[in-house]
Scaffold this active site. Structure first.
Site, PDB file in Angstrom:
ATOM      1  N   GLY A  40       0.822  -1.206   0.000  1.00 35.24           N
ATOM      2  CA  GLY A  40       0.000   0.000   0.000  1.00 35.24           C
ATOM      3  C   GLY A  40       0.849   1.245   0.000  1.00 35.24           C
ATOM      4  CG  ASP A  67      -7.141  -6.665  -2.918  1.00 35.59           C
ATOM      5  OD1 ASP A  67      -6.684  -6.320  -1.814  1.00 35.59           O
ATOM      6  OD2 ASP A  67      -8.356  -6.749  -3.158  1.00 35.59           O
ATOM      7  CG  MET A  68      -3.736  -5.114   1.159  1.00 32.62           C
ATOM      8  SD  MET A  68      -3.095  -3.748   2.151  1.00 32.62           S
ATOM      9  CE  MET A  68      -4.621  -2.883   2.573  1.00 32.62           C
ATOM     10  CE  LYS A  89       4.019   6.471   5.280  1.00 34.87           C
ATOM     11  NZ  LYS A  89       2.902   7.318   5.788  1.00 34.87           N
ATOM     12  CG  HIS A 141      -4.265   3.762  10.932  1.00 39.81           C
ATOM     13  ND1 HIS A 141      -4.131   5.056  11.374  1.00 39.81           N
ATOM     14  CD2 HIS A 141      -4.126   3.817   9.579  1.00 39.81           C
ATOM     15  CE1 HIS A 141      -3.939   5.856  10.349  1.00 39.81           C
ATOM     16  NE2 HIS A 141      -3.927   5.139   9.254  1.00 39.81           N
TER      17      HIS A 141
END
Length: 729
Positions: free
Chosen positions: A210, A255-256, A269, A273
């Site tokens: 990302g 797509d992770m 990073k 969240h």
């Protein structure tokens, strides 16, 4: 509710007034965000970047219209009181105020050789869409998740799409978000490279999951040539990224949630969240699969927030305000160490299989378990002197000296303070949400023992599926001083929350000796106010006059009418305003009657000028039956204090030496309390945005009284942020 609850003792007048000042600071906290946003848009940090600047020097280089220069002075006064800039009294320039950068504003100066500017990040965090979403929080908490049409976040409830969907459909919002993330990545990359090089020892390949446009990956590849860096991003993001000229970073579309390319190290990073626990476990499982072939040397490097990892109160506040932002914008959250640990275990990680290193500039827990006082972690090398343009330099003071490097602790603390300012509007939103849900009343009904979370669940209109979010809201409100955590009466491990003096002002009227300020507080957080405040920088740049009618205020610029015009034409807006003024009048009248009775000695008749529905006049008449009270109210509000003052002087000369004018208003600087001064300056900023008025210092009051023909006055700073002023003909 608990059986051990006892009624709370009445608050003294002094306690009520101090609580009122704190309440003002919370309800107008969004103006701290707006003032910072305005300073960035006007370029004030860059203008002062040589070290210092007087107001006249700022006038010469900033794009502020000459007619608005007095307003720039008020803005700078507020920003200095808020800690963004500081006033330098050591080197006055012909009596002018000199402003210098603080550690906070040094982070907003354009990029130089030492660190990246955080201005784009801060500017990107204050969007109208964010504010409108936060206003829906209470409604969202009341709505249970059910069916396919349920809004996963307040953002989706407000806009009909999730955050990522809007980014894809709104080019301006998407560009602002991308620039903000690049700014943050440049800042963090510099820290990681200077202070955490050992993290990359033995790493031959790295995937930034990302990683956006590759800002972080490119910096790592440049600093550590032995590391082959890749960026995994969605296809539409990769398609829009310019080609890497040196070819050191490869971009992979994917797509992770489904697949992450194998590597020695994975870098995330500020990714996790944004996502729910379930989604995070999925992502971490893909991470584990990607590094498993690397054996014990494979690892996942995470930069994210770990709540409670830092000792600084302000850093803790920065962590919680970021968690609040996550609740409004995404399905994610900021997590405590125990929550991180549980996710790692659920994803199949063990300490022997892979090292999970959470970089702690945002507070963290990791295999090395280091901590510091910043919201995310990492120490920072010395920051070099910031610079300014040649055009600005010729106007800056010749006595400016290069700024000394900031220590690591100063840089990290400055970042935490910057977050608190940037997301200050969420303090206003959290307070607004608490009032709408009725939390102060719910806790009040429990008496002095407070209420546990389970008791609040039983009484508040919060949907069962949203109860974990209520816990996060209460944690934030307690850290902000609205409520308090009560450890004296534990309920089987359930957290208990009690009222503070501030939240007691929000409880419905009772026999406790004060009126509720909930209507007044709630009225100050409405979309029209916020949209007006976002036009402040543009308004300051616009000169009055010209062919088109000038907007007298940012409110008029935003809405095409002045505040009073909207109050007269918009029934709902007018009703909210009138209820707010009635609430404030009931509150202050009780204190005036109790504490200032001598003011009415010898007074036989009194006119409450602009007294609205007569709340104040009626209370005075009841308390002092010998005073015949009247209310003068006009169909339209007449601008101009001086004109009003002259009419007042004409009304009292027949009374001889006993005639007087009684004013309840602010005198800036009349009290020593830092929080009360902040409340006064916030109200002054609100006046600048909404109406043509302002809050005044004693010298300004004195000049107006003399110009109106009065001969003397007496200021009694006994009403918290406000004073009682007696003026004599």
């Amino acid at each position: 509710m608990g059986s051990q609850n006892q009624p709370l003792p009445p608050l003294t007048s002094a306690e009520l007034l101090q609580a009122q000042a704190e309440l003002w600071c919370h309800k107008f906290a969004y103006l701290k965000s707006v003032a910072l946003h305005c300073a960035i848009k006007l370029g004030i940090p860059n203008a002062i970047s040589r070290g210092a600047a007087s107001l006249s020097e700022l006038h010469a280089v900033l794009p502020v219209a000459p007619s608005k220069r007095p307003c720039l002075s008020r803005l700078m006064r507020f920003l200095a009181a808020s800690g963004i800039f500081r006033v330098d009294d050591t080197n006055p320039a012909q009596g002018e105020v000199i402003y210098r950068l603080t550690a906070v504003s040094r982070l907003l100066v354009d990029d130089d050789d030492g660190h990246a500017s955080l201005s784009p990040y801060m500017g990107g965090c204050l969007m109208p869409s964010y504010f409108m979403a936060s206003l829906r929080l209470a409604e969202w908490l009341e709505t249970d998740d059910c069916g396919k049409t349920a809004a996963e976040t307040p953002f989706m409830m407000a806009h009909g799409t999730d955050f990522w969907g809007m980014l894809g459909g709104d080019a301006k919002l998407g560009a602002g978000f991308s620039e903000a993330m690049q700014s943050d990545s440049r800042f963090v990359a510099g820290i990681v490279i200077r202070e955490c090089g050992e993290v990359f020892a033995g790493v031959r390949s790295l995937v930034d999951v990302g990683g956006g446009d590759g800002t972080m990956a490119k910096a790592i590849a440049k600093a550590f040539p032995h590391v082959r860096c890749s960026v995994l991003e969605l296809p539409q993001v990769v398609h829009g990224v310019p080609a890497d000229d040196d070819g050191k970073v490869e971009f992979v579309a994917g797509d992770m949630m489904e697949f992450i390319p194998p590597a020695d190290a994975l870098f995330l990073k500020f990714i996790l969240h944004d996502w729910s626990d379930e989604d995070c476990v999925t992502i971490l499982k893909r991470c584990k699969e990607a590094i498993s072939a690397r054996g014990p040397n494979g690892k996942v490097i995470i930069i994210d927030t770990v709540i409670g990892s830092a000792a600084s109160k302000q850093t803790f506040e920065a962590q919680l305000v970021m968690d609040f932002a996550m609740m409004v914008l995404f399905t994610g959250k900021e997590r405590e160490e125990e929550q991180w640990s549980r996710m790692f275990m659920d994803a199949g990680f063990t300490r022997t299989m892979a090292v999970i290193f959470i970089c702690k500039q945002y507070g963290g827990c990791d295999a090395t378990n280091s901590t510091n006082s910043a919201p995310r972690g990492f120490l920072v090398a010395n920051q070099p002197t910031v610079s300014t343009s040649p055009e600005q330099a010729e106007h800056m003071s010749s006595q400016n000296k290069p700024l000394p490097p900031l220590t690591n602790a100063e840089l990290l603390q400055a970042q935490a303070e910057l977050w608190c300012h940037t997301y200050g509007y969420l303090k206003s939103m959290a307070l607004h949400c608490a009032i709408k849900l009725g939390i102060p009343n719910a806790i009040s009904r429990c008496g002095g023992g407070g209420a546990s979370l389970s008791e609040l669940h039983a009484t508040l209109p919060v949907a069962p599926s949203k109860r974990p979010c209520l816990s996060r809201l209460m944690r934030f409100l307690a850290a902000s001083g609205i409520f308090r955590v009560d450890d004296s009466t534990p309920t089987q491990g359930d957290v208990r929350y009690g009222l503070t003096a501030v939240s007691r002002l929000l409880v419905d009227d009772d026999d406790g000796g004060h009126a509720s300020l909930s209507p007044f507080t709630a009225s100050c957080v409405v979309p029209s106010y916020f949209m007006a405040s976002l036009r402040l920088a543009e308004w300051l740049e616009t000169e009055d006059g010209g062919a088109a009618p000038a907007a007298e205020t940012p409110f008029m610029m935003a809405h095409g009418t002045d505040f009073w015009g909207m109050a007269g034409r918009n029934t709902e807006f007018g009703a909210i305003f009138n209820e707010a003024m009635g609430s404030d009048s009931r509150f202050i009248t009780g204190i005036v009657v109790r504490e200032c009775g001598e003011v009415f000695t010898g007074v036989r008749s009194l006119v409450d000028v602009g007294g609205g529905d007569g709340t104040m006049a009626k209370a005075i008449a009841r308390a002092f039956p010998h005073v015949r009270c009247s209310v003068l109210e006009l169909p339209q509000i007449v601008d101009g204090v001086q004109a009003d003052s002259k009419r007042c002087k004409e009304a009292i000369p027949a009374r001889g030496p006993k005639g007087k004018l009684i004013i309840i208003d602010m005198v800036i600087g009349s009290v020593a309390s830092k929080q009360t001064l902040e409340a006064q300056l916030l109200m002054d900023l609100a006046m600048m945005v909404l109406v043509t008025g302002k809050e005044r210092e004693e010298e300004q009051w004195s000049r107006m009284f003399m110009d109106a023909g009065f001969t003397r006055y007496k200021i009694s700073p006994i009403l918290g942020p406000r004073s009682l002023i007696e003026v004599y003909p």
